[in-house]
Design a protein around this motif. Structure first.
Motif, PDB file in Angstrom:
ATOM      1  N   LYS A 104      21.613  66.332  33.306  1.00  0.00           N
ATOM      2  CA  LYS A 104      22.647  67.151  33.188  1.00  0.00           C
ATOM      3  C   LYS A 104      23.861  66.792  33.875  1.00  0.00           C
ATOM      4  O   LYS A 104      23.701  66.210  35.051  1.00  0.00           O
ATOM      5  N   ASP A 105      25.159  67.300  33.600  1.00  0.00           N
ATOM      6  CA  ASP A 105      25.983  67.110  34.194  1.00  0.00           C
ATOM      7  C   ASP A 105      26.039  68.024  35.456  1.00  0.00           C
ATOM      8  O   ASP A 105      25.790  69.451  35.159  1.00  0.00           O
ATOM      9  N   ILE A 106      26.303  67.842  36.819  1.00  0.00           N
ATOM     10  CA  ILE A 106      25.889  68.767  38.084  1.00  0.00           C
ATOM     11  C   ILE A 106      27.138  68.218  38.950  1.00  0.00           C
ATOM     12  O   ILE A 106      27.940  67.216  38.668  1.00  0.00           O
ATOM     13  N   THR A 107      27.427  69.276  39.852  1.00  0.00           N
ATOM     14  CA  THR A 107      28.285  69.223  40.873  1.00  0.00           C
ATOM     15  C   THR A 107      27.484  68.358  42.202  1.00  0.00           C
ATOM     16  O   THR A 107      26.528  69.017  42.422  1.00  0.00           O
ATOM     17  N   VAL A 108      27.680  67.084  42.468  1.00  0.00           N
ATOM     18  CA  VAL A 108      26.938  66.511  43.540  1.00  0.00           C
ATOM     19  C   VAL A 108      27.288  67.117  44.781  1.00  0.00           C
ATOM     20  O   VAL A 108      28.763  67.092  45.020  1.00  0.00           O
ATOM     21  N   GLY A 158      31.384  66.440  43.885  1.00  0.00           N
ATOM     22  CA  GLY A 158      32.230  65.985  42.726  1.00  0.00           C
ATOM     23  C   GLY A 158      31.257  66.054  41.840  1.00  0.00           C
ATOM     24  O   GLY A 158      29.978  66.082  41.744  1.00  0.00           O
ATOM     25  N   PRO A 159      31.877  65.385  40.475  1.00  0.00           N
ATOM     26  CA  PRO A 159      30.781  65.426  39.160  1.00  0.00           C
ATOM     27  C   PRO A 159      29.911  64.512  39.223  1.00  0.00           C
ATOM     28  O   PRO A 159      30.065  63.291  40.186  1.00  0.00           O
ATOM     29  N   GLY A 160      28.610  64.573  38.827  1.00  0.00           N
ATOM     30  CA  GLY A 160      27.645  63.581  38.680  1.00  0.00           C
ATOM     31  C   GLY A 160      26.618  64.032  37.638  1.00  0.00           C
ATOM     32  O   GLY A 160      26.761  64.894  37.116  1.00  0.00           O
ATOM     33  N   LYS A 161      25.629  63.242  37.699  1.00  0.00           N
ATOM     34  CA  LYS A 161      24.552  63.359  36.929  1.00  0.00           C
ATOM     35  C   LYS A 161      23.231  63.848  37.582  1.00  0.00           C
ATOM     36  O   LYS A 161      22.960  63.253  38.645  1.00  0.00           O
ATOM     37  N   ASP A 188      16.389  71.703  40.236  1.00  0.00           N
ATOM     38  CA  ASP A 188      17.806  71.504  39.787  1.00  0.00           C
ATOM     39  C   ASP A 188      18.832  71.227  41.050  1.00  0.00           C
ATOM     40  O   ASP A 188      18.062  71.124  42.105  1.00  0.00           O
ATOM     41  N   GLU A 189      20.053  71.346  40.677  1.00  0.00           N
ATOM     42  CA  GLU A 189      20.810  71.141  41.885  1.00  0.00           C
ATOM     43  C   GLU A 189      20.773  72.014  42.959  1.00  0.00           C
ATOM     44  O   GLU A 189      21.481  72.111  44.074  1.00  0.00           O
ATOM     45  N   LYS A 190      20.018  73.064  42.743  1.00  0.00           N
ATOM     46  CA  LYS A 190      19.789  74.201  43.719  1.00  0.00           C
ATOM     47  C   LYS A 190      18.617  74.004  44.468  1.00  0.00           C
ATOM     48  O   LYS A 190      18.115  74.878  45.384  1.00  0.00           O
TER      49      LYS A 190
END
Length: 89
Positions: free
Chosen positions: A33-37, A46-49, A74-76
């Motif tokens: 998924k596209d996530i904010t790194v 910034g944007p990342g996978k 996930d990113e959380k």
């Protein structure tokens, strides 16, 4: 081992399931998924996978209590939920 399946498309998407003869069951699914790194050590966010994963595991505790935990990673971070957890995150 009673059951075991796994699939992986080579692009960060996967699915697996297994079940053992002593009653342990586990499954997980992951999608790229596209996530904010997050920002780290001076580098800006910034944007990342990233891999977003969901799954569950279950087993019977030594006292006979059935235990099941569902989770999301996930990113959380790792976010488990389940009746037997002291504090759901």
């Amino acid at each position: 081992l009673l059951q075991s399946t796994f699939s992986d498309d080579g692009f960060g998407n996967f699915n697996y399931v297994f079940e053992t003869s002593n009653g342990i069951k586990q499954n997980a699914n992951g999608q790229l998924k596209d996530i904010t790194v997050p920002a780290t050590d001076g580098a800006a966010a910034g944007p990342g996978k990233g891999s977003v994963q969901t799954g569950s595991f279950s087993y019977t505790a030594p006292d006979g209590t059935p235990v099941k935990v569902d989770w999301v990673a996930d990113e959380k971070g790792f976010q488990p939920t389940g009746e037997q957890l002291i504090n759901d995150f």
